[in-house]
Write a protein that holds these residues in place. Sequence first.
Motif, short mmCIF file in Angstrom:
data_model
loop_
_atom_site.label_atom_id
_atom_site.label_comp_id
_atom_site.label_asym_id
_atom_site.label_seq_id
_atom_site.Cartn_x
_atom_site.Cartn_y
_atom_site.Cartn_z
N VAL A 1 -4.00 6.39 14.15
CA VAL A 1 -3.42 6.89 15.40
C VAL A 1 -2.97 5.70 16.25
O VAL A 1 -1.90 5.71 16.86
N CYS B 1 -1.49 15.83 23.19
CA CYS B 1 -1.26 14.95 24.36
C CYS B 1 0.21 14.94 24.81
O CYS B 1 0.51 14.55 25.93
N ASN C 1 -9.20 9.62 28.07
CA ASN C 1 -8.04 10.33 27.53
C ASN C 1 -8.24 11.83 27.77
O ASN C 1 -9.12 12.43 27.16
N ARG D 1 -7.73 4.30 13.69
CA ARG D 1 -6.86 3.15 13.41
C ARG D 1 -5.42 3.60 13.14
O ARG D 1 -4.45 2.99 13.61
N HIS E 1 1.01 8.74 28.74
CA HIS E 1 -0.24 9.37 28.33
C HIS E 1 -1.31 8.27 28.32
O HIS E 1 -1.11 7.20 27.76
N LEU F 1 -13.82 8.39 23.91
CA LEU F 1 -12.43 8.37 24.41
C LEU F 1 -12.11 9.46 25.44
O LEU F 1 -11.31 9.24 26.34
N MET G 1 -10.76 12.45 13.91
CA MET G 1 -9.66 11.52 14.23
C MET G 1 -9.67 10.29 13.31
O MET G 1 -10.72 9.73 13.05
N TRP H 1 -18.04 -3.02 24.27
CA TRP H 1 -17.15 -2.58 23.19
C TRP H 1 -16.12 -1.57 23.72
O TRP H 1 -14.92 -1.70 23.48
N ARG I 1 -12.18 -2.43 23.85
CA ARG I 1 -11.33 -1.76 22.86
C ARG I 1 -10.46 -0.65 23.43
O ARG I 1 -9.49 -0.24 22.79
O1 UT7 Z 1 -4.49 10.96 22.31
C1 UT7 Z 1 -4.70 10.41 21.05
C2 UT7 Z 1 -6.17 10.36 20.75
N1 UT7 Z 1 -6.54 9.30 19.87
C3 UT7 Z 1 -6.57 8.01 20.25
O2 UT7 Z 1 -6.24 7.66 21.32
C4 UT7 Z 1 -7.09 7.02 19.23
C5 UT7 Z 1 -6.30 5.74 19.16
N2 UT7 Z 1 -7.12 4.74 18.54
C6 UT7 Z 1 -7.93 3.94 19.27
O3 UT7 Z 1 -7.93 4.00 20.48
C7 UT7 Z 1 -8.78 2.95 18.54
O4 UT7 Z 1 -8.46 2.97 17.16
C8 UT7 Z 1 -10.31 3.21 18.72
C9 UT7 Z 1 -10.74 2.90 20.14
C10 UT7 Z 1 -10.65 4.65 18.36
C11 UT7 Z 1 -11.11 2.30 17.78
O5 UT7 Z 1 -10.79 0.93 18.08
P1 UT7 Z 1 -10.38 -0.04 16.89
O6 UT7 Z 1 -10.19 -1.37 17.48
O7 UT7 Z 1 -9.22 0.58 16.18
O8 UT7 Z 1 -11.66 -0.04 15.99
P2 UT7 Z 1 -11.81 0.35 14.44
O9 UT7 Z 1 -11.69 1.83 14.25
O10 UT7 Z 1 -10.95 -0.54 13.60
O11 UT7 Z 1 -13.33 -0.03 14.17
C12 UT7 Z 1 -13.80 -1.39 14.32
C13 UT7 Z 1 -15.31 -1.36 14.28
C14 UT7 Z 1 -15.88 -0.52 13.14
O12 UT7 Z 1 -17.04 -1.16 12.64
P3 UT7 Z 1 -16.97 -2.08 11.31
O13 UT7 Z 1 -16.50 -1.13 10.23
O14 UT7 Z 1 -15.97 -3.14 11.59
O15 UT7 Z 1 -18.36 -2.53 11.17
C15 UT7 Z 1 -16.29 0.78 13.81
O16 UT7 Z 1 -17.35 1.42 13.13
O17 UT7 Z 1 -15.82 -0.77 15.49
C16 UT7 Z 1 -16.78 0.25 15.14
N3 UT7 Z 1 -16.78 1.26 16.21
C17 UT7 Z 1 -17.56 1.15 17.29
N4 UT7 Z 1 -18.45 0.20 17.67
C18 UT7 Z 1 -19.06 0.38 18.84
C19 UT7 Z 1 -16.05 2.39 16.30
N5 UT7 Z 1 -16.35 3.04 17.44
C20 UT7 Z 1 -17.28 2.28 18.08
C21 UT7 Z 1 -17.97 2.42 19.29
N6 UT7 Z 1 -18.85 1.43 19.63
N7 UT7 Z 1 -17.78 3.47 20.11
#
Ligand code: UT7
Length: 330
Positions: free
Chosen positions: A225, A116, A287, A223, A257, A160, A220, A36, A40
């Motif tokens: 972000v 960042c 990150n 989504r 970044h 992250l 955070m 995952w 992702r």
């Molecule tokens: O410098 C800026 C700092 N912030 C960032 O860089 C954040 C930018 N955002 C991202 O990188 C992505 O949004 C994430 C990596 C944080 C999340 O990836 P995503 O593809 O946007 O996933 P999502 O939040 O839409 O969640 C999809 C699913 C959810 O489960 P359900 O509701 O579909 O059942 C989450 O609960 O993935 C689940 N999920 C995880 N599953 C396994 C969220 N975190 C995890 C995890 N492992 N660590």
Amino acid sequence: MNSGLRAAIAGVGAYVPAKVLTNADFERMVDTSDEWITKRTGIKERHIAEEGESTVSMAIEASRRACKNAGIEPGELDMIACATITPDTLCPSSACYIQQGLGAPEAAVFDLSAACSGFVYCLAIARRFIEAGQFKNCLVIGAETISRFTDYEDRGSCILFGDGAGAVVLKPTEDDAKGIRYTVMHADGKGWDYIWIPAGGSKLPASQQTVEQRLHYLKMRGRDVYKFAIEKMQWLLEDCMKACDLTPDDVDLVVPHQVNIRILKSATEKLKFPMEKVYVNIDRYGNTSAASIPIALDEAVRSGRIGPGSTVLLIAFGAGLTWAGAVVKL
Ligand code: UT7
């Protein structure tokens, strides 16, 4: 007032702690998997500060290396700007401790909080002091110990982040072929709650309740972000090229970044900008917020990927919300 001087990067340095947290380690901490996280985010491992290490200690080491590579003694520094959202203390600034640790008694010092985007913000500010002729040797640092503000029970954010520091020494040059060509900075405070740390400031000081409610950890909206990041990284890439009349062929390397490999791919795909020209080390560091660009820049220079004459774009976005870019001729 412009002296006709340009601000050029004279030396780069970086430091990351030895301790590494792998995706396998996270599988033991929260409900997640290597598959995952890799799919992702592109992250495989991150460096985490050990006891006794902090934003200041890492910044000092990175800065020593940058000064050495620039061929100056820290005592010759006129200004130290430290971009961080994880300072050693709220007061005084991390830059004060860094000044003392480095032995730079004459330098003006300050911290800058733009998450960042902070390193690029500081670079833009230092550039203007050099161009105005007020300062000669400016140290610009990005340093973060995000692990101390990470909620290791929140799988949506904890996977992250990593710790580390990077620094550059800027010097004046009259050589027209070198130096910072363009800088841009923006912010949109409407997005304050996309990434934030609720407690520990004047609005919500530390109390038993804030600790129990885990309010000292970074929160955070992943989504949101994600969407914002793609839009702004794309805008910055386009804006930087347009401002300096560059095509992708003219750019040697983009050092973005290090946020999420999917964000970087989406932002470049839409512009048909080749990913081969985008420096990526997120797999090894995660990150590291304000530290991510100078750490990547240091690697790119040390590996010979870029060097004198290279045209490099730096692009970043972060909490605030903030975003900033720079075009640099090495
Ligand atoms: O410098 C800026 C700092 N912030 C960032 O860089 C954040 C930018 N955002 C991202 O990188 C992505 O949004 C994430 C990596 C944080 C999340 O990836 P995503 O593809 O946007 O996933 P999502 O939040 O839409 O969640 C999809 C699913 C959810 O489960 P359900 O509701 O579909 O059942 C989450 O609960 O993935 C689940 N999920 C995880 N599953 C396994 C969220 N975190 C995890 C995890 N492992 N660590």
